[in-house]
Motif scaffolding. Structure first.
Motif, PDB file in Angstrom:
ATOM      1  N   THR A   1      60.488  -0.960 -16.072  1.00  0.00           N
ATOM      2  CA  THR A   1      59.031  -0.991 -16.012  1.00  0.00           C
ATOM      3  C   THR A   1      58.478   0.289 -15.412  1.00  0.00           C
ATOM      4  N   ARG A   2      59.127   0.792 -14.381  1.00  0.00           N
ATOM      5  CA  ARG A   2      58.663   2.045 -13.774  1.00  0.00           C
ATOM      6  C   ARG A   2      58.808   3.204 -14.756  1.00  0.00           C
ATOM      7  N   THR A   3      59.899   3.238 -15.472  1.00  0.00           N
ATOM      8  CA  THR A   3      60.076   4.294 -16.472  1.00  0.00           C
ATOM      9  C   THR A   3      58.985   4.208 -17.533  1.00  0.00           C
ATOM     10  N   ALA A   4      58.698   3.012 -18.000  1.00  0.00           N
ATOM     11  CA  ALA A   4      57.642   2.838 -18.998  1.00  0.00           C
ATOM     12  C   ALA A   4      56.299   3.285 -18.443  1.00  0.00           C
ATOM     13  N   ARG A   5      55.997   2.908 -17.212  1.00  0.00           N
ATOM     14  CA  ARG A   5      54.711   3.276 -16.610  1.00  0.00           C
ATOM     15  C   ARG A   5      54.582   4.779 -16.434  1.00  0.00           C
ATOM     16  N   LEU A   6      55.642   5.441 -15.974  1.00  0.00           N
ATOM     17  CA  LEU A   6      55.584   6.893 -15.789  1.00  0.00           C
ATOM     18  C   LEU A   6      55.506   7.613 -17.133  1.00  0.00           C
ATOM     19  N   ALA A   7      56.246   7.121 -18.130  1.00  0.00           N
ATOM     20  CA  ALA A   7      56.197   7.753 -19.444  1.00  0.00           C
ATOM     21  C   ALA A   7      54.797   7.656 -20.031  1.00  0.00           C
ATOM     22  N   ALA A   8      54.171   6.484 -19.898  1.00  0.00           N
ATOM     23  CA  ALA A   8      52.811   6.321 -20.406  1.00  0.00           C
ATOM     24  C   ALA A   8      51.832   7.204 -19.649  1.00  0.00           C
TER      25      ALA A   8
ATOM     26  N   VAL B   1      48.893  -8.699 -30.271  1.00  0.00           N
ATOM     27  CA  VAL B   1      47.668  -8.315 -30.981  1.00  0.00           C
ATOM     28  C   VAL B   1      46.664  -7.727 -29.992  1.00  0.00           C
ATOM     29  N   ALA B   2      46.510  -8.386 -28.836  1.00  0.00           N
ATOM     30  CA  ALA B   2      45.582  -7.896 -27.824  1.00  0.00           C
ATOM     31  C   ALA B   2      45.989  -6.522 -27.313  1.00  0.00           C
ATOM     32  N   LEU B   3      47.287  -6.272 -27.249  1.00  0.00           N
ATOM     33  CA  LEU B   3      47.769  -4.957 -26.819  1.00  0.00           C
ATOM     34  C   LEU B   3      47.268  -3.871 -27.763  1.00  0.00           C
ATOM     35  N   ALA B   4      47.364  -4.113 -29.055  1.00  0.00           N
ATOM     36  CA  ALA B   4      46.886  -3.136 -30.029  1.00  0.00           C
ATOM     37  C   ALA B   4      45.380  -2.941 -29.915  1.00  0.00           C
ATOM     38  N   VAL B   5      44.639  -4.030 -29.737  1.00  0.00           N
ATOM     39  CA  VAL B   5      43.185  -3.928 -29.591  1.00  0.00           C
ATOM     40  C   VAL B   5      42.827  -3.161 -28.331  1.00  0.00           C
ATOM     41  N   ALA B   6      43.491  -3.475 -27.234  1.00  0.00           N
ATOM     42  CA  ALA B   6      43.219  -2.787 -25.975  1.00  0.00           C
ATOM     43  C   ALA B   6      43.510  -1.299 -26.089  1.00  0.00           C
ATOM     44  N   ALA B   7      44.598  -0.943 -26.762  1.00  0.00           N
ATOM     45  CA  ALA B   7      44.940   0.468 -26.932  1.00  0.00           C
ATOM     46  C   ALA B   7      43.853   1.192 -27.712  1.00  0.00           C
ATOM     47  N   HIS B   8      43.307   0.545 -28.741  1.00  0.00           N
ATOM     48  CA  HIS B   8      42.246   1.159 -29.546  1.00  0.00           C
ATOM     49  C   HIS B   8      40.955   1.290 -28.742  1.00  0.00           C
TER      50      HIS B   8
ATOM     51  N   ALA C   1      49.548   5.587 -26.573  1.00  0.00           N
ATOM     52  CA  ALA C   1      50.895   5.805 -26.033  1.00  0.00           C
ATOM     53  C   ALA C   1      51.286   4.678 -25.081  1.00  0.00           C
ATOM     54  N   HIS C   2      50.340   4.221 -24.262  1.00  0.00           N
ATOM     55  CA  HIS C   2      50.630   3.096 -23.371  1.00  0.00           C
ATOM     56  C   HIS C   2      51.065   1.879 -24.178  1.00  0.00           C
ATOM     57  N   ALA C   3      50.295   1.585 -25.239  1.00  0.00           N
ATOM     58  CA  ALA C   3      50.626   0.415 -26.052  1.00  0.00           C
ATOM     59  C   ALA C   3      51.970   0.578 -26.744  1.00  0.00           C
ATOM     60  N   ALA C   4      52.256   1.771 -27.255  1.00  0.00           N
ATOM     61  CA  ALA C   4      53.525   1.999 -27.948  1.00  0.00           C
ATOM     62  C   ALA C   4      54.701   1.822 -26.998  1.00  0.00           C
ATOM     63  N   ILE C   5      54.554   2.300 -25.768  1.00  0.00           N
ATOM     64  CA  ILE C   5      55.652   2.197 -24.798  1.00  0.00           C
ATOM     65  C   ILE C   5      55.846   0.749 -24.363  1.00  0.00           C
ATOM     66  N   VAL C   6      54.747   0.034 -24.126  1.00  0.00           N
ATOM     67  CA  VAL C   6      54.874  -1.390 -23.786  1.00  0.00           C
ATOM     68  C   VAL C   6      55.510  -2.152 -24.953  1.00  0.00           C
ATOM     69  N   GLY C   7      55.096  -1.827 -26.177  1.00  0.00           N
ATOM     70  CA  GLY C   7      55.695  -2.477 -27.338  1.00  0.00           C
ATOM     71  C   GLY C   7      57.180  -2.192 -27.460  1.00  0.00           C
ATOM     72  N   ALA C   8      57.578  -0.945 -27.194  1.00  0.00           N
ATOM     73  CA  ALA C   8      59.003  -0.598 -27.251  1.00  0.00           C
ATOM     74  C   ALA C   8      59.789  -1.356 -26.193  1.00  0.00           C
TER      75      ALA C   8
END
Length: 737
Positions: free
Chosen positions: A165-172, A355-362, A368-375
């Motif tokens: 989670t920390r890696t994802a947060r820092l990458a985003a 779905v909400a993640l994609a909407v929030a990202a838009h 990038a945040h959404a893509a990393i959380v999705g990954a």
């Protein structure tokens, strides 16, 4: 006017620690409940998984100076699935925490990582879902029963979830930095007093490179974090913009160290920094190759579907799809395997959250945040490549659950925003929904805590008890064959022989192949390497010819974590080794020209013996009275009982015989059996030479003359089922002169 004094180091440290205070308080209260329940049921410190004691044994050996040696004097073992977790535990052992007192250190680490995970999850959710939903994400994480179970289980699960989670947060954060006034990264805020100011992204990049490097050292699935970190660092380095050159001081010569040169140097350093995370996944394979002679770990050999010799392409695909289907329809939906942790219907919330993640990202410009959380969420598919990911309360899946929690936070925010658009006074919907999600997860805590304590009691009453029994009753030079290796090694102080192959080098291959192959392998082991005793579940061991007199057993009922209700300590029995190596009848003057010892992996490979998919499930070791034989010659009366490995439910056997020279005369002797009776046709080099009847019942030996002229080297021999449902093959000999 004088500049304000720089903050003290103590104040800077306090500022960094302040966000963790509520999470630590919550984790401390939860930990107190978990520990109290364990002590109430077990009566002393206890852990719910035998694997936790594997880590403790590695930690003890590290503290004693043995670098990832599981058994004293036996060198490096590639069975540590986590390189860093034993390293974190070893100093506590070195400081004097022995026996069960080391459990308190394990619990303390679990508390710290549990709190840190809640903080990181909230930070990851905030740019996508806002502060209210992010606080809800932290609460969901703190109240998630699976994280509570594993934080006090002694395993690395929660620590691994934290670093993912920390890696994802820092990458985003590196890909989509927050505005300067909103930057709160703790690494950037902790500049030493008087140090020159540094761009926050530079500090984030260094932290990200370190996390990406370390993640696969906690678990091999951390390679996903390494990949995310490397991609984020590469993008950061490639999009850097050169700063405007500073004006040169008067009367100064041009310097190569002006700002442009510094920028190019920093950009090159950034590109090099992007390579650091990619080195992390190489550390363990490099150590294995250097110290064990092979890059793969023994755990990979035992548990990973990909590369398992018993799965061909179609069978492998079917197994992978079955695992994915189970993950989606049961595991993440609070089904039978995870009802103790997740509410029923959780999969729907996760799907809507995606779905909400994609909407929030838009809406917030955070792709990038959404893509990393999705990954990170899709990382839960990695355990689907295991033979089973259901072991140990589905522990391989939970490290990816923080991404699901972020999705739920996004769902709460988007539904809340939709409600506010309909009626502005509904500003409380987002925190209400986030709180409802957290409450639904926390509602499982009493059940999970009860299961944690009950499982810890079960391990304590079985594996721990037997380990202490072995310490008191077995000789100091005993070598114990085990299939649960952690507590028995840690508490007995005796050498262990891991029949599964996780902690004993070289055994994994034979465990994966099946019980018959293990028996054949034991025949070739030097006597000093063979166990003197076994402490095993008999049905797991599945090798009765080597189990001698039962000495003691530990039976634990009212549990659901153990591999069996009863684990038994045996004396090892080796008198049947080699008893099935020869036909029971022999003709004086004849010799064995070649033999295929079915289930012996080396013999099968040398004879190009063809196996079907899932052959491990039909690979047995048995001991029976000497078979009735129709072969000519004298009966060996000294072998009243024989043991042999065999492959069951065959419809055809094909192999290649290798004779030193064409014989004058030859005969094929078959040791076979059939449950319902069978007729087998035999051919050499494609030419039919005859058939044999196999009666219903125990094994028999049958002989058939071979045409010596057809036995050129190599000679292809086929045994094909002509009548019946199948046959069991144990041994083939070509005898003659």
């Amino acid at each position: 006017m004088a500049a304000p004094p720089a903050p003290s180091r103590l104040r800077a440290l306090a500022a960094r620690a302040l966000p963790y205070a509520p999470a630590l308080a919550a984790s401390g209260a939860l930990g107190a409940l978990c520990i109290r329940a364990i002590l109430a049921q077990a009566g002393r410190p206890a852990l719910p998984l035998d694997d936790a004691f594997i880590h403790m044994q590695y930690a003890r050996r590290l503290a004693e100076g043995g670098f990832f040696s599981f058994v004293a004097g036996e060198g490096y073992s590639s069975g540590a699935t986590s390189l860093l977790w034993p390293v974190l535990l070893a100093p506590f052992h070195a400081l004097g925490l022995r026996d069960l007192s080391l459990v308190y250190a394990v619990w303390a680490l679990g508390l710290v990582f549990h709190a840190a995970l809640a903080v990181e999850t909230a930070r990851l959710a905030r740019p996508l879902a806002g502060p209210a939903a992010a606080a809800g994400a932290g609460a969901m994480c703190a109240g998630f029963a699976a994280f509570a179970w594993f934080a006090w289980s002694g395993m690395e699960t929660v620590a691994f979830a934290w670093i993912l989670t920390r890696t994802a947060r820092l990458a985003a954060a590196l890909c989509e930095p927050a505005p300067p006034e909103a930057a709160t990264d703790s690494a950037a805020a902790a500049q030493p007093p008087g140090a020159p100011a540094q761009p926050p992204t530079a500090s984030i990049a260094r932290s990200l490179a370190l996390c990406g490097f370390v993640a696969p050292l906690l678990r091999p699935e951390g390679a996903l974090a390494s990949l995310l970190a490397a991609i984020a660092l590469a993008l950061w380095a490639s999009r850097a913009v050169a700063p405007a050159p500073l004006p040169a001081p008067p009367l100064s010569a041009p310097s190569p160290f002006r700002s442009g040169a510094l920028w190019h140097s920093a950009r090159s350093a950034g590109r090099l920094l992007a390579l650091a995370p990619l080195l992390g996944p190489l550390v363990v394979p490099a150590l294995n190759l250097l110290l064990a002679g092979h890059p793969t770990s023994s755990t990979t050999s035992v548990k990973w579907l990909i590369g398992n010799p018993n799965y061909d392409g179609p069978t492998l695909r079917a197994a992978l799809l079955d695992n994915v289907r189970l993950l989606v329809t049961d595991v993440i939906d609070g089904g039978q395997w995870t009802a103790v942790f997740l509410p029923e219907g959780s999969a729907a919330v996760i799907a809507l959250g995606a779905v909400a993640l994609a909407v929030a990202a838009h809406r917030r410009g955070r792709p990038a945040h959404a893509a990393i959380v999705g990954a990170l969420a899709l990382g839960a598919l990695l355990p689907c490549t295991y033979l089973s990911f259901l072991w140990n309360r589905v522990r391989y899946v939970w490290p990816f659950a923080p991404a699901w929690i972020v999705m739920a936070a996004c769902l709460a925010r988007e539904l809340g925003d939709a409600a506010r658009r309909l009626r502005p006074s509904l500003h409380y919907v987002t925190p209400l929904l986030a709180g409802a999600f957290a409450g639904a997860l926390a509602a499982r805590l009493p059940w999970a805590i009860g299961d944690l304590a009950n499982s810890a009691r079960a391990i304590d009453r079985q594996q721990v008890w037997l380990g202490r029994w072995a310490a008191q009753h077995l000789p100091e030079d005993a070598r114990i064959g085990v299939n649960d290796t952690g507590a028995l090694a840690y508490f007995s102080g005796r050498r262990t022989f891991d029949v599964v192959g996780l902690t004993t080098e070289g055994e994994a291959r034979y465990w994966v192949a099946g019980a018959g192959s293990r028996f054949e392998h034991y025949e070739k082991l030097p006597p000093e390497r063979r166990p003197t005793h076994f402490i095993v579940y008999p049905h797991w061991m599945a090798c009765p010819p080597v189990l001698g007199r039962a000495l003691v057993d530990a039976t634990v009922e009212d549990q659901a974590i153990l591999g069996g209700t009863t684990m038994i300590a045996y004396e090892a029995r080796w008198d049947l080794l080699g008893s099935g190596a020869l036909p029971v009848r022999s003709v004086p003057g004849e010799r064995i020209l070649d033999e295929l010892d079915v289930s012996d992996l080396e013999s099968e490979a040398a004879h190009a013996y063809a196996l079907d998919p899932l052959a491990d499930q039909r690979n047995m070791a048995i001991a029976l009275a000497a078979p009735e034989s129709s072969a000519p010659g004298e009966l060996d009366l000294t072998r009243a009982e024989l043991a042999d490995g065999g492959r069951y439910h065959r419809t055809a056997d094909r192999f290649v015989a290798h004779l030193a020279a064409p014989p004058a005369e030859a005969r094929l002797v078959l040791r076979v059996a059939s449950d319902d009776g069978a007729e087998l046709a035999v051919s050499v080099a494609g030419e039919a030479i005859g058939a044999i009847d196999v009666p219903r019942g125990p094994w028999v030996e049958r002989a058939l003359p071979l045409p010596a002229a057809r036995l050129s080297t190599p000679a292809s021999i086929a045994i094909t089922l002509r009548r019946g449902a199948g046959f069991h093959a144990f041994h083939y000999w070509i005898t003659g002169r």
